[in-house]
Design a protein around this motif. Structure first.
Motif, PDB file in Angstrom:
ATOM      1  N   GLU A   1      92.457 -25.044   6.316  1.00 39.48           N
ATOM      2  CA  GLU A   1      92.003 -25.716   6.670  1.00 39.48           C
ATOM      3  C   GLU A   1      91.777 -26.199   8.145  1.00 39.48           C
ATOM      4  O   GLU A   1      92.536 -26.148   8.775  1.00 39.48           O
ATOM      5  CB  GLU A   1      93.621 -26.426   6.138  1.00 39.48           C
ATOM      6  CG  GLU A   1      94.287 -26.006   4.956  1.00 39.48           C
ATOM      7  CD  GLU A   1      93.754 -26.352   3.771  1.00 39.48           C
ATOM      8  OE1 GLU A   1      92.969 -27.372   3.712  1.00 39.48           O
ATOM      9  OE2 GLU A   1      93.730 -25.168   3.341  1.00 39.48           O
TER      10      GLU A   1
ATOM     11  N   GLU B   1      88.659 -32.175   9.219  1.00 39.65           N
ATOM     12  CA  GLU B   1      87.135 -32.688   9.362  1.00 39.65           C
ATOM     13  C   GLU B   1      86.456 -34.604   9.772  1.00 39.65           C
ATOM     14  O   GLU B   1      85.704 -34.952  10.683  1.00 39.65           O
ATOM     15  CB  GLU B   1      86.343 -32.874   8.202  1.00 39.65           C
ATOM     16  CG  GLU B   1      86.878 -31.317   7.182  1.00 39.65           C
ATOM     17  CD  GLU B   1      85.650 -31.296   6.249  1.00 39.65           C
ATOM     18  OE1 GLU B   1      85.746 -32.821   5.612  1.00 39.65           O
ATOM     19  OE2 GLU B   1      84.842 -30.775   5.650  1.00 39.65           O
TER      20      GLU B   1
ATOM     21  N   LEU C   1      91.550 -36.334   7.051  1.00 43.88           N
ATOM     22  CA  LEU C   1      90.581 -35.895   6.300  1.00 43.88           C
ATOM     23  C   LEU C   1      90.484 -34.211   6.628  1.00 43.88           C
ATOM     24  O   LEU C   1      89.471 -34.821   7.548  1.00 43.88           O
ATOM     25  CB  LEU C   1      89.108 -36.150   6.202  1.00 43.88           C
ATOM     26  CG  LEU C   1      88.803 -38.130   5.541  1.00 43.88           C
ATOM     27  CD1 LEU C   1      87.684 -38.264   5.432  1.00 43.88           C
ATOM     28  CD2 LEU C   1      89.315 -38.029   4.639  1.00 43.88           C
TER      29      LEU C   1
ATOM     30  N   GLY D   1      89.455 -30.127   5.467  1.00 44.34           N
ATOM     31  CA  GLY D   1      88.554 -29.531   4.221  1.00 44.34           C
ATOM     32  C   GLY D   1      89.120 -27.938   4.513  1.00 44.34           C
ATOM     33  O   GLY D   1      89.734 -27.192   5.135  1.00 44.34           O
TER      34      GLY D   1
ATOM     35  N   TYR E   1      88.220 -25.002   3.855  1.00 45.87           N
ATOM     36  CA  TYR E   1      87.046 -24.120   3.780  1.00 45.87           C
ATOM     37  C   TYR E   1      87.810 -22.309   3.824  1.00 45.87           C
ATOM     38  O   TYR E   1      88.449 -21.705   4.058  1.00 45.87           O
ATOM     39  CB  TYR E   1      86.327 -23.485   5.429  1.00 45.87           C
ATOM     40  CG  TYR E   1      85.854 -24.876   5.625  1.00 45.87           C
ATOM     41  CD1 TYR E   1      84.945 -24.850   5.642  1.00 45.87           C
ATOM     42  CD2 TYR E   1      86.594 -25.366   6.318  1.00 45.87           C
ATOM     43  CE1 TYR E   1      83.618 -25.811   6.132  1.00 45.87           C
ATOM     44  CE2 TYR E   1      86.020 -26.774   6.336  1.00 45.87           C
ATOM     45  CZ  TYR E   1      84.352 -27.446   6.158  1.00 45.87           C
ATOM     46  OH  TYR E   1      84.296 -27.953   6.373  1.00 45.87           O
TER      47      TYR E   1
ATOM     48  N   ARG F   1      83.373 -24.767   1.847  1.00 45.10           N
ATOM     49  CA  ARG F   1      84.305 -25.893   1.928  1.00 45.10           C
ATOM     50  C   ARG F   1      84.713 -25.894   0.495  1.00 45.10           C
ATOM     51  O   ARG F   1      83.802 -25.639  -0.670  1.00 45.10           O
ATOM     52  CB  ARG F   1      83.656 -26.917   2.059  1.00 45.10           C
ATOM     53  CG  ARG F   1      84.645 -28.182   2.189  1.00 45.10           C
ATOM     54  CD  ARG F   1      84.695 -29.122   2.767  1.00 45.10           C
ATOM     55  NE  ARG F   1      82.980 -29.978   2.395  1.00 45.10           N
ATOM     56  CZ  ARG F   1      82.777 -31.370   2.590  1.00 45.10           C
ATOM     57  NH1 ARG F   1      83.114 -31.368   3.640  1.00 45.10           N
ATOM     58  NH2 ARG F   1      82.132 -31.584   2.403  1.00 45.10           N
TER      59      ARG F   1
ATOM     60  N   ARG G   1      88.137 -31.161  -0.557  1.00 45.15           N
ATOM     61  CA  ARG G   1      88.071 -32.040   0.403  1.00 45.15           C
ATOM     62  C   ARG G   1      88.825 -33.452   0.299  1.00 45.15           C
ATOM     63  O   ARG G   1      89.339 -33.621  -0.690  1.00 45.15           O
ATOM     64  CB  ARG G   1      87.059 -32.645   0.886  1.00 45.15           C
ATOM     65  CG  ARG G   1      86.402 -33.187   2.391  1.00 45.15           C
ATOM     66  CD  ARG G   1      85.333 -33.616   2.857  1.00 45.15           C
ATOM     67  NE  ARG G   1      85.299 -34.486   3.779  1.00 45.15           N
ATOM     68  CZ  ARG G   1      84.510 -35.886   4.524  1.00 45.15           C
ATOM     69  NH1 ARG G   1      84.192 -35.943   3.668  1.00 45.15           N
ATOM     70  NH2 ARG G   1      84.875 -35.994   5.947  1.00 45.15           N
ATOM     71  N   TYR G   2      89.658 -33.488   1.339  1.00 46.62           N
ATOM     72  CA  TYR G   2      91.315 -34.226   0.897  1.00 46.62           C
ATOM     73  C   TYR G   2      91.619 -35.489   1.989  1.00 46.62           C
ATOM     74  O   TYR G   2      91.020 -34.440   3.235  1.00 46.62           O
ATOM     75  CB  TYR G   2      92.119 -33.548   0.399  1.00 46.62           C
ATOM     76  CG  TYR G   2      92.397 -32.556   0.888  1.00 46.62           C
ATOM     77  CD1 TYR G   2      93.953 -32.833   1.504  1.00 46.62           C
ATOM     78  CD2 TYR G   2      92.727 -31.601   0.873  1.00 46.62           C
ATOM     79  CE1 TYR G   2      95.006 -31.522   2.373  1.00 46.62           C
ATOM     80  CE2 TYR G   2      93.271 -30.611   1.976  1.00 46.62           C
ATOM     81  CZ  TYR G   2      93.615 -30.375   2.711  1.00 46.62           C
ATOM     82  OH  TYR G   2      94.653 -29.525   3.381  1.00 46.62           O
TER      83      TYR G   2
END
Length: 84
Positions: free
Chosen positions: A40, A43, A53, A55, A57, A72, A75-76
């Motif tokens: 994680e 971002e 935020l 991402g 990966y 990736r 995204r959250y």
């Protein structure tokens, strides 16, 4: 190679590629071809940090710890609850 060594190599390599700060490791699995590591990354930082935020990966490393591929996968927002 130990999983902790693979994680260290994965973190270093994804940081070199993206320049994004590390948050946590969410997965480390050994398979026939090497390793799969989920990391994680932050971002975008926000205030409060519960709104950052992130991402997810997925990195694939060979048996020697060399990066083979990454992508990736998600995204959250840090405080978001995943609905299933």
């Amino acid at each position: 190679m130990r999983s902790i060594d693979v994680i260290r190599l994965a973190r270093e390599q994804i940081n070199e590629i993206t320049g994004l700060p590390f948050d946590t490791v969410s997965r480390c699995t050994k398979d026939d071809d090497g390793w799969i590591v989920g990391i994680e990354l932050i971002e975008m930082r926000r205030i409060p940090n519960s709104c950052d935020l992130l991402g997810t990966y997925e990195l694939r490393l060979d048996a020697d710890g060399n990066l083979v591929s990454y992508q990736r996968t998600n995204r959250y927002q840090r405080g978001a609850v995943e609905q299933k």
